[in-house]
Design a protein around this motif. Structure first.
Motif, PDB file in Angstrom:
ATOM      1  N   SER A  37     -11.843  98.914  73.779  1.00 61.34           N
ATOM      2  CA  SER A  37     -12.512  98.670  72.490  1.00 61.34           C
ATOM      3  C   SER A  37     -12.103  97.348  71.853  1.00 61.34           C
ATOM      4  O   SER A  37     -12.844  96.798  71.039  1.00 61.34           O
ATOM      5  N   THR A  38     -10.947  96.810  72.198  1.00 61.86           N
ATOM      6  CA  THR A  38     -10.507  95.537  71.611  1.00 61.86           C
ATOM      7  C   THR A  38     -10.791  94.345  72.518  1.00 61.86           C
ATOM      8  O   THR A  38     -10.425  93.219  72.176  1.00 61.86           O
ATOM      9  N   ALA A  39     -11.427  94.575  73.645  1.00 62.03           N
ATOM     10  CA  ALA A  39     -11.713  93.487  74.591  1.00 62.03           C
ATOM     11  C   ALA A  39     -12.690  92.486  73.978  1.00 62.03           C
ATOM     12  O   ALA A  39     -13.673  92.860  73.351  1.00 62.03           O
ATOM     13  N   LYS A  40     -12.367  91.208  74.182  1.00 62.98           N
ATOM     14  CA  LYS A  40     -13.218  90.146  73.651  1.00 62.98           C
ATOM     15  C   LYS A  40     -13.670  89.152  74.725  1.00 62.98           C
ATOM     16  O   LYS A  40     -14.644  88.462  74.553  1.00 62.98           O
ATOM     17  N   HIS A  64     -30.036  84.574  89.416  1.00 60.96           N
ATOM     18  CA  HIS A  64     -30.681  85.067  88.191  1.00 60.96           C
ATOM     19  C   HIS A  64     -29.942  86.303  87.654  1.00 60.96           C
ATOM     20  O   HIS A  64     -29.766  86.442  86.438  1.00 60.96           O
ATOM     21  N   ILE A  65     -29.504  87.184  88.534  1.00 56.59           N
ATOM     22  CA  ILE A  65     -28.741  88.365  88.101  1.00 56.59           C
ATOM     23  C   ILE A  65     -27.422  87.918  87.462  1.00 56.59           C
ATOM     24  O   ILE A  65     -27.048  88.403  86.383  1.00 56.59           O
ATOM     25  N   ASP A  66     -26.715  86.976  88.110  1.00 59.48           N
ATOM     26  CA  ASP A  66     -25.457  86.455  87.561  1.00 59.48           C
ATOM     27  C   ASP A  66     -25.659  85.940  86.141  1.00 59.48           C
ATOM     28  O   ASP A  66     -24.919  86.297  85.221  1.00 59.48           O
ATOM     29  N   LYS A  67     -26.651  85.105  85.989  1.00 56.04           N
ATOM     30  CA  LYS A  67     -26.923  84.471  84.693  1.00 56.04           C
ATOM     31  C   LYS A  67     -27.318  85.501  83.639  1.00 56.04           C
ATOM     32  O   LYS A  67     -26.861  85.434  82.489  1.00 56.04           O
ATOM     33  N   THR A  68     -28.143  86.476  84.012  1.00 55.31           N
ATOM     34  CA  THR A  68     -28.598  87.482  83.052  1.00 55.31           C
ATOM     35  C   THR A  68     -27.447  88.362  82.590  1.00 55.31           C
ATOM     36  O   THR A  68     -27.360  88.702  81.400  1.00 55.31           O
ATOM     37  N   ILE A  69     -26.549  88.734  83.489  1.00 58.57           N
ATOM     38  CA  ILE A  69     -25.379  89.524  83.090  1.00 58.57           C
ATOM     39  C   ILE A  69     -24.521  88.727  82.119  1.00 58.57           C
ATOM     40  O   ILE A  69     -24.104  89.244  81.066  1.00 58.57           O
ATOM     41  N   GLU A  70     -24.248  87.476  82.443  1.00 58.38           N
ATOM     42  CA  GLU A  70     -23.443  86.631  81.550  1.00 58.38           C
ATOM     43  C   GLU A  70     -24.092  86.503  80.178  1.00 58.38           C
ATOM     44  O   GLU A  70     -23.436  86.697  79.154  1.00 58.38           O
ATOM     45  N   LYS A  76     -23.753  90.098  73.289  1.00 58.04           N
ATOM     46  CA  LYS A  76     -23.028  91.242  72.725  1.00 58.04           C
ATOM     47  C   LYS A  76     -21.723  90.814  72.053  1.00 58.04           C
ATOM     48  O   LYS A  76     -21.009  91.638  71.502  1.00 58.04           O
ATOM     49  N   GLY A  77     -21.391  89.511  72.130  1.00 57.61           N
ATOM     50  CA  GLY A  77     -20.208  88.998  71.447  1.00 57.61           C
ATOM     51  C   GLY A  77     -19.006  88.739  72.330  1.00 57.61           C
ATOM     52  O   GLY A  77     -17.943  88.352  71.841  1.00 57.61           O
ATOM     53  N   TYR A  78     -19.126  88.933  73.629  1.00 57.37           N
ATOM     54  CA  TYR A  78     -18.025  88.669  74.540  1.00 57.37           C
ATOM     55  C   TYR A  78     -18.005  87.190  74.920  1.00 57.37           C
ATOM     56  O   TYR A  78     -19.038  86.523  74.922  1.00 57.37           O
ATOM     57  N   ILE A  79     -16.814  86.696  75.272  1.00 54.75           N
ATOM     58  CA  ILE A  79     -16.638  85.289  75.628  1.00 54.75           C
ATOM     59  C   ILE A  79     -16.304  85.206  77.115  1.00 54.75           C
ATOM     60  O   ILE A  79     -15.388  85.873  77.600  1.00 54.75           O
ATOM     61  N   LEU A  80     -17.047  84.377  77.840  1.00 56.26           N
ATOM     62  CA  LEU A  80     -16.813  84.166  79.265  1.00 56.26           C
ATOM     63  C   LEU A  80     -15.683  83.163  79.441  1.00 56.26           C
ATOM     64  O   LEU A  80     -15.711  82.072  78.864  1.00 56.26           O
ATOM     65  N   VAL A  81     -14.665  83.533  80.218  1.00 52.19           N
ATOM     66  CA  VAL A  81     -13.566  82.630  80.536  1.00 52.19           C
ATOM     67  C   VAL A  81     -13.545  82.410  82.046  1.00 52.19           C
ATOM     68  O   VAL A  81     -14.026  83.240  82.810  1.00 52.19           O
TER      69      VAL A  81
END
Length: 188
Positions: A37-40, A64-70, A76-81
């Protein structure tokens, strides 16, 4: 007259609904022992991003699947690292398809009758019911998305979607990917 119009309108609505292409069947499972629940932040578990893809899978579709998931997770507010060791969640997915057969059989006719006599005027006790069978081949596609808690190294969430692939889906694969990914991640 009003009843007749409402019955006709209801019948038309049911017919149109029955002809519509059904969306994907979506489901998910989460590990009750892992709290995310605290994952960002998130990162791909592997450089290839997918855990398994069948031989001959279209690399453009994979991208296209990779990009759409990202993009869906970022919305949804998550940050890709870039480094999985610094992320809260590691993600991956599997995708595939399988040819299936659907067989439908149902009664269609009632033959026979009640006669008034023998010969020319009718027949006695000749009753028969026949059935009609339809066999259809179709392709069922499946996408499964997995999330792992990086700290505990435990699986945290698994979501999957299956859909009967139609000709329209094949012609607009981008629309299908968006539909399946967003529906799968809606419960995350």
């Amino acid at each position: 007259m009003i009843k007749m119009k409402s019955i006709l309108l209801s019948s038309l609505m049911m017919l149109l609904t029955a002809c519509a292409t059904p969306g994907p069947r979506v489901n998910f499972d989460k590990n009750p022992n892992v709290d995310i629940s605290t994952a960002k932040t998130f990162a791909w578990l592997k450089e290839s991003k997918a855990l398994h893809i069948s031989v001959g899978f279209n690399p453009i579709t994979k991208a296209h699947i990779d990009k759409t998931i990202e993009e869906t997770l970022i919305k949804k507010g998550y940050i890709l690292v870039g480094d999985v060791t610094t992320a809260d969640l590691a993600i991956s997915y599997t995708v595939g398809s399988r040819n299936k057969i659907q067989v439908d059989s149902y009664p269609v006719t009632y033959q026979g009758g009640f006669g008034w006599g023998r010969g020319y005027y009718g027949r006695y006790g000749s009753v028969g019911i026949s059935s009609e069978t339809h066999v259809r081949n179709y392709t069922q596609g499946e996408l499964a998305i997995d999330f792992y808690d990086v700290k505990s190294k435990q699986p945290a969430w698994h979501g999957w979607a299956t859909k009967k692939i139609t000709q329209d889906d094949k012609e607009d694969i981008g629309k299908l990917i968006n539909l399946v990914v967003t529906n799968t991640l809606a419960n995350f």
